[in-house]
Design a protein around this motif. Structure first.
Motif, PDB file in Angstrom:
ATOM      1  N   ASP A 162       0.817  -1.219   0.000  1.00  0.00           N
ATOM      2  CA  ASP A 162       0.000   0.000   0.000  1.00  0.00           C
ATOM      3  C   ASP A 162       0.850   1.267   0.000  1.00  0.00           C
ATOM      4  O   ASP A 162       0.326   2.376   0.120  1.00  0.00           O
ATOM      5  CB  ASP A 162      -0.965   0.011   1.185  1.00  0.00           C
ATOM      6  CG  ASP A 162      -0.253   0.094   2.534  1.00  0.00           C
ATOM      7  OD1 ASP A 162       0.994  -0.042   2.570  1.00  0.00           O
ATOM      8  OD2 ASP A 162      -0.939   0.277   3.558  1.00  0.00           O
ATOM      9  N   ASP A 166       5.717  -1.557   6.900  1.00  0.00           N
ATOM     10  CA  ASP A 166       5.146  -2.140   8.110  1.00  0.00           C
ATOM     11  C   ASP A 166       6.258  -2.770   8.948  1.00  0.00           C
ATOM     12  O   ASP A 166       7.364  -2.992   8.460  1.00  0.00           O
ATOM     13  CB  ASP A 166       4.092  -3.165   7.723  1.00  0.00           C
ATOM     14  CG  ASP A 166       3.091  -2.603   6.710  1.00  0.00           C
ATOM     15  OD1 ASP A 166       2.333  -1.694   7.075  1.00  0.00           O
ATOM     16  OD2 ASP A 166       3.103  -3.048   5.548  1.00  0.00           O
ATOM     17  N   GLN A 179       0.891  -2.733  11.464  1.00  0.00           N
ATOM     18  CA  GLN A 179       0.565  -2.248  10.130  1.00  0.00           C
ATOM     19  C   GLN A 179       0.603  -0.724  10.102  1.00  0.00           C
ATOM     20  O   GLN A 179       0.020  -0.047  10.955  1.00  0.00           O
ATOM     21  CB  GLN A 179      -0.829  -2.721   9.712  1.00  0.00           C
ATOM     22  CG  GLN A 179      -1.214  -2.346   8.289  1.00  0.00           C
ATOM     23  CD  GLN A 179      -2.646  -2.729   7.983  1.00  0.00           C
ATOM     24  OE1 GLN A 179      -3.570  -2.364   8.708  1.00  0.00           O
ATOM     25  NE2 GLN A 179      -2.847  -3.481   6.906  1.00  0.00           N
ATOM     26  N   ASN A 180       1.302  -0.197   9.108  1.00  0.00           N
ATOM     27  CA  ASN A 180       1.418   1.248   8.926  1.00  0.00           C
ATOM     28  C   ASN A 180       0.106   1.781   8.342  1.00  0.00           C
ATOM     29  O   ASN A 180      -0.360   1.315   7.304  1.00  0.00           O
ATOM     30  CB  ASN A 180       2.585   1.545   7.981  1.00  0.00           C
ATOM     31  CG  ASN A 180       3.011   2.984   7.985  1.00  0.00           C
ATOM     32  OD1 ASN A 180       2.206   3.898   8.129  1.00  0.00           O
ATOM     33  ND2 ASN A 180       4.308   3.203   7.811  1.00  0.00           N
ATOM     34  N   GLN A 181      -0.458   2.792   9.000  1.00  0.00           N
ATOM     35  CA  GLN A 181      -1.735   3.351   8.565  1.00  0.00           C
ATOM     36  C   GLN A 181      -1.583   4.480   7.543  1.00  0.00           C
ATOM     37  O   GLN A 181      -2.575   5.023   7.056  1.00  0.00           O
ATOM     38  CB  GLN A 181      -2.511   3.870   9.776  1.00  0.00           C
ATOM     39  CG  GLN A 181      -2.839   2.782  10.802  1.00  0.00           C
ATOM     40  CD  GLN A 181      -3.646   1.657  10.198  1.00  0.00           C
ATOM     41  OE1 GLN A 181      -4.816   1.826   9.894  1.00  0.00           O
ATOM     42  NE2 GLN A 181      -3.017   0.495  10.006  1.00  0.00           N
ATOM     43  N   ASP A 183      -0.507   7.446   8.061  1.00  0.00           N
ATOM     44  CA  ASP A 183      -0.651   8.778   8.644  1.00  0.00           C
ATOM     45  C   ASP A 183       0.320   8.989   9.803  1.00  0.00           C
ATOM     46  O   ASP A 183       0.089   9.842  10.668  1.00  0.00           O
ATOM     47  CB  ASP A 183      -2.095   8.984   9.135  1.00  0.00           C
ATOM     48  CG  ASP A 183      -2.514   7.925  10.176  1.00  0.00           C
ATOM     49  OD1 ASP A 183      -1.681   7.051  10.521  1.00  0.00           O
ATOM     50  OD2 ASP A 183      -3.669   7.967  10.637  1.00  0.00           O
ATOM     51  N   THR A 185       1.048   6.561  11.984  1.00  0.00           N
ATOM     52  CA  THR A 185       0.691   5.682  13.101  1.00  0.00           C
ATOM     53  C   THR A 185       0.657   4.219  12.647  1.00  0.00           C
ATOM     54  O   THR A 185       0.548   3.931  11.445  1.00  0.00           O
ATOM     55  CB  THR A 185      -0.686   6.047  13.689  1.00  0.00           C
ATOM     56  OG1 THR A 185      -1.712   5.758  12.728  1.00  0.00           O
ATOM     57  CG2 THR A 185      -0.742   7.507  14.085  1.00  0.00           C
ATOM     58  N   PHE A 186       0.730   3.325  13.619  1.00  0.00           N
ATOM     59  CA  PHE A 186       0.677   1.889  13.386  1.00  0.00           C
ATOM     60  C   PHE A 186      -0.407   1.278  14.276  1.00  0.00           C
ATOM     61  O   PHE A 186      -0.712   1.810  15.360  1.00  0.00           O
ATOM     62  CB  PHE A 186       2.012   1.226  13.737  1.00  0.00           C
ATOM     63  CG  PHE A 186       3.161   1.634  12.860  1.00  0.00           C
ATOM     64  CD1 PHE A 186       3.581   0.826  11.809  1.00  0.00           C
ATOM     65  CD2 PHE A 186       3.842   2.825  13.088  1.00  0.00           C
ATOM     66  CE1 PHE A 186       4.644   1.189  11.002  1.00  0.00           C
ATOM     67  CE2 PHE A 186       4.908   3.203  12.291  1.00  0.00           C
ATOM     68  CZ  PHE A 186       5.311   2.382  11.241  1.00  0.00           C
ATOM     69  N   ILE A 187      -0.961   0.156  13.812  1.00  0.00           N
ATOM     70  CA  ILE A 187      -1.861  -0.613  14.661  1.00  0.00           C
ATOM     71  C   ILE A 187      -1.388  -2.061  14.701  1.00  0.00           C
ATOM     72  O   ILE A 187      -0.808  -2.563  13.737  1.00  0.00           O
ATOM     73  CB  ILE A 187      -3.328  -0.541  14.182  1.00  0.00           C
ATOM     74  CG1 ILE A 187      -3.474  -1.080  12.760  1.00  0.00           C
ATOM     75  CG2 ILE A 187      -3.866   0.874  14.291  1.00  0.00           C
ATOM     76  CD1 ILE A 187      -4.922  -1.231  12.324  1.00  0.00           C
TER      77      ILE A 187
END
Length: 583
Positions: A162, A166, A179-181, A183, A185-187
């Motif tokens: 994407d 990550d 996972q890189n969002q 913006d 940030t990561f989740i």
């Protein structure tokens, strides 16, 4: 390979040997001839020393900029006196452009306290954002990565194609995938992704083993250890010491296949890489037989190394013994830790460097095309590494002369080892082996500035270009101590080209792609790869040094998909972005 003006091309005259009469010399007696040749030897040796000294003075200097740029990370092993084995092993580091601004950020993996035994140290990893002005800011909390983990290694890549990288963290407990969002940030999507590795994870790497355009994941696992099964070991017969891995059962490593829909499947058994006798600390992905399918080299501690050759049908066959990389030349399984692969001699084939325990030399397995020969003694890096315990090791061209050099991060696991082995120390100097392009290396650690030439309890290490000046800077972690960032000052006195790949049919990072750069200097080959070193990840872009060449004749990229991209007649000293052409 074309050889430029090198001192090695001269031949020393031998005193007393039969030789043609020197020009301009009359009828000399044998004794006079011997004296003349002796004087000639002395003059030539003086010339050689002057030339070598001039070369040494021109080497880049590495400057410790850690504190001045705002990095204040100190690794937390959790140690409180009980000497638990995992305390000696971590942790790794990575260069990552997590916010896609074109500047390399820094990720430092961390341990944490043992339950009930607080140390007042940091409990989370650290993500430092590159401010593009020579400073870094701790962005761990704002990025969503302030999660207490007993971390060991990391691998960075855009697994979901994407456009942003990550992060995978291997842990003493359950590993994590962030996972890189896009913006900043990561989740944590570990559970949702289907990845489950409850083992003692160490080094890890992203790669596309089936060439379907999606990055799969290999995770090295070490031993069966817990606080409950911790053993009492001793060096002096009285006090507890850290146990060797020989005291514990090994663990099988893991291969997770990317299904292309955000989830992964554990294919370790069906792919035939599941082996509970392994005690793996290092992993390197490379195509050892140049068949277009990536193979897996696994560095094992006190157990035979493994080379899983890719059959091209989603299965592997273990061939380390057959090709000569399972044991050392004495037939002994070494304490192997870090590992890397590269074409260091411009043969077109990738060879291996492996870091080992103290009293075991570094391995330099030269790829002879189907079989590997340990060239460490002949290359002058064998005896030089006998007293050091090497964790991280990798190939990189630190002076941009077109020859891949070798860096090793060293440090023992026992803080009182010097009381038992007087020639071995806990903190140890790194090695920086300079490649002379003739199959030999010279340790240049004392020629690149005093900052890098200091004893450290080295563990992870990676290279990246933090200031976008075209040369490789160094990041080194230490056990239960600070991380260090060393800026390369002077590497770009030679010409260079920096290449970023963007895959389309292939994975977006171009991992597994082979880049060939041709200039007057000759042809150099690099493979874009994740992992290698020890528990660490270097920058994914490739930098080629071309010495003083003024034109790059050809850049050829062979993508994992089989597509080929070509660029011709480029000026050096700039960054090039190459996108894979789609059918």
């Amino acid at each position: 390979m074309e050889t430029k003006h090198t001192i090695e091309s001269f031949q020393f005259p031998v005193v007393g040997a039969r030789s043609p009469r020197p020009h301009g010399v009359g009828n000399l007696t044998p004794t006079a001839t011997g004296y003349w040749l002796l004087i000639t030897n002395i003059i030539f040796c003086c010339f050689l020393l002057v030339a070598l000294n001039a070369t040494a003075q021109n080497l880049p200097q590495f400057t410790d900029i850690t504190e001045s740029v705002g990095i204040d990370f100190v690794h937390n092993s959790g140690a409180f006196g009980q000497k638990y084995l995992p305390e000696t092993m971590g942790s790794g580091c990575a260069f990552i452009d997590y916010d896609s601004d074109g500047w390399q950020d820094i990720l430092l993996v961390n341990g944490k306290d043992w339950e009930g035994n607080p140390t007042q140290k940091r409990q989370t990893m650290a993500l430092y954002r590159n401010n593009q002005d020579g400073t870094f800011t701790d962005a761990t909390e704002s990025a969503g990565l302030a999660v207490p983990l007993y971390g060991m290694g990391t691998a960075v890549a855009d697994y979901d194609n994407d456009g942003d990288p990550d992060i995978y963290i291997s842990c003493l407990e359950t590993d994590r995938l962030f996972q890189n969002q896009g913006d900043g940030t990561f989740i944590d999507i570990t559970e949702a992704s289907g990845i489950h590795n409850p083992g003692f994870g160490t080094s890890c790497a992203w790669f596309d083993y089936n060439n379907d355009g999606y990055l799969d994941l290999y995770v090295s696992n070490y031993i069966e250890w817990s606080r409950e099964n911790d053993l009492f070991c001793t060096l002096d017969g009285i006090n507890k010491s850290y146990c060797t891995p020989e005291s514990y059962q090994g663990q099988a490593s893991k291969l997770f296949r990317n299904l292309g829909n955000g989830t992964f499947a554990d294919v370790s058994r069906s792919a035939r890489i599941e082996d509970k006798t392994s005690k793996s600390l290092g992993v390197c992905i490379f195509d050892h037989n140049a068949d277009g399918f990536l193979d897996i080299f696994e560095a094992n501690d006190t157990q035979p190394n493994k080379l899983y050759e890719n059959n091209g049908d989603s299965t592997f066959i273990e061939t380390a013994l057959n090709v000569g990389v399972s044991h050392n030349e004495s037939g002994v399984a070494t304490g192997a830790m870090g590992v890397d692969a590269a074409d260091y001699d411009r043969s077109g084939r990738e060879s291996l460097v492996i870091g080992n325990f103290s009293n075991e030399m570094l391995n330099l397995y030269h790829n002879d095309g189907g079989f590997f020969i340990d060239d460490a003694p002949a290359a002058h890096i064998g005896n030089a590494t006998l007293l050091t315990l090497t964790f991280a090791c990798f190939f990189f061209d630190f002076d941009l002369d077109g020859n891949l050099d070798i860096f090793t991060a060293n440090g023992h696991v026992e803080n009182d080892i010097n009381a038992i082995q007087t020639q071995v120390t806990y903190a140890q100097l790194p090695h920086l082996f300079h490649n002379n392009s003739h199959g030999k290396f010279t340790d240049a650690i004392n020629k690149v500035g005093s900052d890098l030439a200091k004893p450290m309890v080295g563990r992870g290490a990676a290279y990246g270009d933090i200031d976008n000046d075209g040369d490789w800077d160094l990041l080194v972690t230490t056990s239960n101590g600070p991380a260090y960032l060393f800026r390369n000052d002077g590497g770009n006195q030679n010409a260079w080209i920096k290449i970023q790949l963007v895959g389309q049919t292939s994975n977006r990072d171009g991992i597994g792609a082979q880049i060939r750069v041709t200039s007057t200097l000759g042809t150099q080959t690099r493979t874009v790869k994740s992992g290698s070193s020890y528990c660490s990840q270097s920058e994914l872009t490739a930098i080629f040094g071309i010495n003083d060449d003024t034109v790059i004749e050809t850049i050829e990229v062979k993508w994992p998909s089989g597509a080929v991209s070509t660029r011709k007649n480029l000026e050096p000293n700039r960054r090039v972005r190459i996108e894979e052409e789609t059918p």
